[in-house]
Design a protein around this motif. Sequence first.
Motif, PDB file in Angstrom:
ATOM      1  N   TRP A  28       0.572  -1.283   0.050  1.00 15.12           N
ATOM      2  CA  TRP A  28       0.089   0.278  -0.146  1.00 15.12           C
ATOM      3  C   TRP A  28       1.009   1.021  -0.118  1.00 15.12           C
ATOM      4  O   TRP A  28       0.904   2.343  -0.824  1.00 15.12           O
ATOM      5  N   LEU A  29       2.046   1.362   0.691  1.00 10.97           N
ATOM      6  CA  LEU A  29       2.716   1.988   0.676  1.00 10.97           C
ATOM      7  C   LEU A  29       4.039   2.997  -0.873  1.00 10.97           C
ATOM      8  O   LEU A  29       3.527   3.738  -0.939  1.00 10.97           O
ATOM      9  N   GLU A  30       4.001   1.603  -1.248  1.00 10.92           N
ATOM     10  CA  GLU A  30       4.661   1.755  -2.479  1.00 10.92           C
ATOM     11  C   GLU A  30       3.336   1.952  -3.753  1.00 10.92           C
ATOM     12  O   GLU A  30       3.744   3.091  -4.152  1.00 10.92           O
ATOM     13  N   GLN A  31       2.567   1.861  -3.085  1.00  6.09           N
ATOM     14  CA  GLN A  31       1.475   2.416  -4.305  1.00  6.09           C
ATOM     15  C   GLN A  31       0.846   4.135  -4.511  1.00  6.09           C
ATOM     16  O   GLN A  31       1.292   4.704  -5.062  1.00  6.09           O
ATOM     17  N   ILE A  32       1.222   5.077  -2.653  1.00  4.23           N
ATOM     18  CA  ILE A  32       1.104   5.595  -2.599  1.00  4.23           C
ATOM     19  C   ILE A  32       2.427   6.920  -2.697  1.00  4.23           C
ATOM     20  O   ILE A  32       1.962   8.014  -2.591  1.00  4.23           O
ATOM     21  N   ASN A  33       3.347   6.006  -2.665  1.00  4.41           N
ATOM     22  CA  ASN A  33       4.254   7.237  -2.451  1.00  4.41           C
ATOM     23  C   ASN A  33       4.810   7.630  -3.855  1.00  4.41           C
ATOM     24  O   ASN A  33       5.336   9.311  -3.436  1.00  4.41           O
ATOM     25  N   GLY A  34       4.177   7.623  -5.151  1.00  3.68           N
ATOM     26  CA  GLY A  34       4.501   9.010  -5.930  1.00  3.68           C
ATOM     27  C   GLY A  34       3.296   9.977  -6.070  1.00  3.68           C
ATOM     28  O   GLY A  34       3.177  10.688  -7.366  1.00  3.68           O
ATOM     29  N   THR A  35       1.876  10.067  -4.917  1.00  3.07           N
ATOM     30  CA  THR A  35       1.439  10.699  -5.511  1.00  3.07           C
ATOM     31  C   THR A  35       1.464  12.389  -4.652  1.00  3.07           C
ATOM     32  O   THR A  35       2.188  12.024  -3.717  1.00  3.07           O
ATOM     33  N   ASP A  36       0.701  13.138  -5.235  1.00  4.30           N
ATOM     34  CA  ASP A  36       0.685  14.425  -4.798  1.00  4.30           C
ATOM     35  C   ASP A  36       0.105  14.180  -3.054  1.00  4.30           C
ATOM     36  O   ASP A  36      -0.456  13.411  -2.276  1.00  4.30           O
ATOM     37  N   VAL A  37       0.708  15.546  -2.172  1.00  3.04           N
ATOM     38  CA  VAL A  37       0.209  15.095  -0.474  1.00  3.04           C
ATOM     39  C   VAL A  37      -1.022  14.824  -0.239  1.00  3.04           C
ATOM     40  O   VAL A  37      -1.222  14.299   0.053  1.00  3.04           O
ATOM     41  N   SER A  38      -1.691  15.634  -1.288  1.00  2.00           N
ATOM     42  CA  SER A  38      -3.428  16.266  -0.795  1.00  2.00           C
ATOM     43  C   SER A  38      -4.137  14.826  -0.950  1.00  2.00           C
ATOM     44  O   SER A  38      -4.404  14.101  -0.322  1.00  2.00           O
ATOM     45  N   ASN A  39      -3.455  13.765  -1.952  1.00  3.07           N
ATOM     46  CA  ASN A  39      -3.996  12.250  -2.564  1.00  3.07           C
ATOM     47  C   ASN A  39      -3.366  11.585  -1.108  1.00  3.07           C
ATOM     48  O   ASN A  39      -4.191  10.394  -0.447  1.00  3.07           O
ATOM     49  N   LYS A  40      -2.079  12.064  -0.825  1.00  2.90           N
ATOM     50  CA  LYS A  40      -1.405  10.799   0.457  1.00  2.90           C
ATOM     51  C   LYS A  40      -2.177  10.899   1.657  1.00  2.90           C
ATOM     52  O   LYS A  40      -2.480  10.503   2.587  1.00  2.90           O
ATOM     53  N   ILE A  41      -3.260  12.846   1.808  1.00  6.95           N
ATOM     54  CA  ILE A  41      -3.701  12.588   3.506  1.00  6.95           C
ATOM     55  C   ILE A  41      -4.934  12.329   3.334  1.00  6.95           C
ATOM     56  O   ILE A  41      -5.131  11.620   4.331  1.00  6.95           O
ATOM     57  N   ARG A  42      -5.237  12.182   1.462  1.00  3.32           N
ATOM     58  CA  ARG A  42      -6.629  11.426   1.818  1.00  3.32           C
ATOM     59  C   ARG A  42      -6.259  10.077   2.003  1.00  3.32           C
ATOM     60  O   ARG A  42      -7.595   9.339   2.982  1.00  3.32           O
ATOM     61  N   GLN A  43      -5.454   9.638   1.146  1.00  4.39           N
ATOM     62  CA  GLN A  43      -5.630   8.067   1.243  1.00  4.39           C
ATOM     63  C   GLN A  43      -5.437   7.799   2.730  1.00  4.39           C
ATOM     64  O   GLN A  43      -5.586   6.196   3.648  1.00  4.39           O
ATOM     65  N   LEU A  44      -4.425   8.123   3.353  1.00  6.06           N
ATOM     66  CA  LEU A  44      -4.031   7.970   4.511  1.00  6.06           C
ATOM     67  C   LEU A  44      -4.786   7.985   6.233  1.00  6.06           C
ATOM     68  O   LEU A  44      -5.324   6.926   6.569  1.00  6.06           O
ATOM     69  N   TYR A  45      -5.477   8.991   6.045  1.00  3.64           N
ATOM     70  CA  TYR A  45      -7.323   9.607   6.349  1.00  3.64           C
ATOM     71  C   TYR A  45      -7.979   8.397   6.288  1.00  3.64           C
ATOM     72  O   TYR A  45      -8.242   7.350   7.286  1.00  3.64           O
ATOM     73  N   ASP A  46      -8.265   7.743   5.070  1.00  4.41           N
ATOM     74  CA  ASP A  46      -9.198   6.479   5.432  1.00  4.41           C
ATOM     75  C   ASP A  46      -8.771   4.869   5.404  1.00  4.41           C
ATOM     76  O   ASP A  46      -8.981   4.699   6.658  1.00  4.41           O
ATOM     77  N   LEU A  47      -7.150   5.166   5.465  1.00  4.47           N
ATOM     78  CA  LEU A  47      -6.663   4.023   5.761  1.00  4.47           C
ATOM     79  C   LEU A  47      -7.051   3.797   7.517  1.00  4.47           C
ATOM     80  O   LEU A  47      -7.131   2.783   8.236  1.00  4.47           O
ATOM     81  N   LEU A  48      -6.358   4.758   8.186  1.00  6.43           N
ATOM     82  CA  LEU A  48      -6.178   4.982   9.604  1.00  6.43           C
ATOM     83  C   LEU A  48      -7.769   5.044   9.956  1.00  6.43           C
ATOM     84  O   LEU A  48      -8.388   3.966  11.505  1.00  6.43           O
ATOM     85  N   LYS A  49      -8.451   5.673   9.473  1.00  5.37           N
ATOM     86  CA  LYS A  49      -9.937   5.659  10.057  1.00  5.37           C
ATOM     87  C   LYS A  49     -10.277   3.923   9.463  1.00  5.37           C
ATOM     88  O   LYS A  49     -11.467   3.279  10.571  1.00  5.37           O
ATOM     89  N   GLY A  50     -10.821   3.458   8.767  1.00  3.41           N
ATOM     90  CA  GLY A  50     -10.777   1.979   8.053  1.00  3.41           C
ATOM     91  C   GLY A  50     -10.345   0.849   9.541  1.00  3.41           C
ATOM     92  O   GLY A  50     -10.798   0.202  10.457  1.00  3.41           O
ATOM     93  N   LEU A  51      -8.820   1.215   9.919  1.00  5.03           N
ATOM     94  CA  LEU A  51      -8.562   0.305  10.608  1.00  5.03           C
ATOM     95  C   LEU A  51      -8.364   0.558  12.023  1.00  5.03           C
ATOM     96  O   LEU A  51      -8.040  -0.186  12.838  1.00  5.03           O
ATOM     97  N   ASN A  52      -9.045   1.689  12.375  1.00  7.18           N
ATOM     98  CA  ASN A  52      -9.823   1.893  14.034  1.00  7.18           C
ATOM     99  C   ASN A  52     -10.846   1.759  14.442  1.00  7.18           C
ATOM    100  O   ASN A  52     -10.958   1.566  15.385  1.00  7.18           O
ATOM    101  N   ARG A  53     -12.024   1.130  12.905  1.00 12.64           N
ATOM    102  CA  ARG A  53     -12.860   0.269  13.695  1.00 12.64           C
ATOM    103  C   ARG A  53     -12.881  -1.357  12.451  1.00 12.64           C
ATOM    104  O   ARG A  53     -13.150  -2.155  13.019  1.00 12.64           O
ATOM    105  N   THR A  54     -11.508  -1.342  13.373  1.00 13.22           N
ATOM    106  CA  THR A  54     -11.201  -3.138  12.898  1.00 13.22           C
ATOM    107  C   THR A  54     -10.697  -3.824  13.874  1.00 13.22           C
ATOM    108  O   THR A  54      -9.699  -3.188  14.958  1.00 13.22           O
ATOM    109  N   GLN A  55     -10.925  -4.806  14.028  1.00 12.55           N
ATOM    110  CA  GLN A  55     -10.336  -5.257  15.114  1.00 12.55           C
ATOM    111  C   GLN A  55      -9.107  -6.512  14.459  1.00 12.55           C
ATOM    112  O   GLN A  55      -9.288  -7.574  13.855  1.00 12.55           O
TER     113      GLN A  55
END
Length: 544
Positions: A28-55
């Motif tokens: 996942w980190l390799e896939q977003i490595n070349g993206t711009d900051v706005s895309n990174k923050i959006r994808q990271l926020y969604d990832l953290l939100k998902g992990l925080n709701r996962t057992q």
Amino acid sequence: MAEIFQLPVLRAGTDPTLPIDQKQLRKWLEQINGTDVSNKIRQLYDLLKGLNRTQLADKTRFGLLENLQPLVANISANLERHYSALEQPLPPPNRKIAYSLGKLLHQYSLGYFRLIDLVSAKMAGVQPGDIYALSHARAMAITTNRMMVYYRAYLAVPDGVWSDCHLIYQLARKLSIHQARPVEDSPHQSQTQSPGRSSDQSFAQSPVQSIEQCYLTALLCELADPYRLTAGEADRLREYLPLVQDYCLIGSEAVQIKKAGFFVVHFSIDGGPNELGEVVLRDDRDGFVLDTSALVKKMHQQLTELSQTTAPEGQWQQQKQRMVLLRCLVVAFGVRPDRLQQRTASNGEIWVLRGLKTVHNQISAYATESASLAEIQFGGASDPSMPAMKAQEKAMDRWELIDASSGGLALLREAGSRARVNIGDLLAVADNPSGPWETVVVKRVRYQGKEDLVVGVQRLAGDHQAVFVSTESPEGVSKVPALLSSGTGDSASRPTLILPPGHWQSGQWISLAGSEEDSLQLGKISEMTGHFELFEVANDPKID
């Protein structure tokens, strides 16, 4: 058992799109490595939100969070230039960036909060260096760094942030890990920051600080009131405080009489330290008394040493800035009980001019107008046409007056106004465009809501006269605008001189332009900003 922190509800099952092990996360980190900051923050926020709701297993959750740390730090550093050290008010997109980063850090902290919650519910044994002790340290560091985002942008710290800090500290103290410096086992742990922070080290607190030390740094930052600090000073303050915070004492003595250098931290209050007498502690479970009296003495000692030290060539400005900041901290950490002034609520417009040159022109023009009117009144033939006054009207801005005291004013900069303002700006204010004008300095700015900016200004004592000071350079003699005050008339008040930033030093003799007789000796520097320097005048100048 009820959760200690407010955490998102865990879902049954697992979202197949979420990377829930180290191999998937690396991909996942390799896939977003070349993206711009706005895309990174959006994808990271969604990832953290998902992990925080996962057992997840505790070690799995901790490992994922640790491996996301470099990305969080990189995003934080790349976004900082968009909201920090800029003129206020920030454009809406820039404020949105600061709010978004604050939300990201909150989402990142929730994973560590869940680990803290689990071990606290069990009250199981925790050892320095295990994932639960490190989770306490990470949670405190992230939460205090989240505060710094709002401080840098002069935004109000959201509700609940201080409550989280108090709770982390209380839980760590119960587990006897609050004073242990965490044993690092993470390959991505950020290092201690230097004044020129590198990009990947801008978001994490120094790893060598214990939870209590990190908490104490945040308390002292709040006590210094970051909304009174010039752009960039909040970060310099946080780098300085760990060097001297050992002079602070966290005590259990229930001192209830107002004393300089003693403050109360109450765990149930969603905020920083309070003055003694404002909050009552029943016992140690309610909070503690923060004793900064020894710290104030240490800062006095540092001030004395600085005043007796000749700064190396090229470092005069830095030495003066440090002295001014130390004086501010001595006041903040050793507040006298009578510092508060009676404020009167007001509602009306006020006219504002900004900058030494503009204020100088206005005071000069107003003096010319007054003299011309006096000539007419006493039979003179002059026609008071004031081109300077007319020209200045273009630079005027209208703000709203909120309240006033003997020492200053609280102003509201309307959301639609284009006027810029910074801590340390020199302003002239008046009830109407024709004057009279009063000279003030911006001491505090903070957003009220998401649009309006509340500006606190301090009145500068004495009546100010527009003068020019002669300066010599390789190009020859030139004149620079300055404001000379007469003081307030009492024996404790000296005349003062406001000068543009420069190589001015205490003890220096300077001449008023156009007068061979009027020379001034600069005394103690009492105010220094990026826009002007305020010196006491050591001799007794002739003031018309």
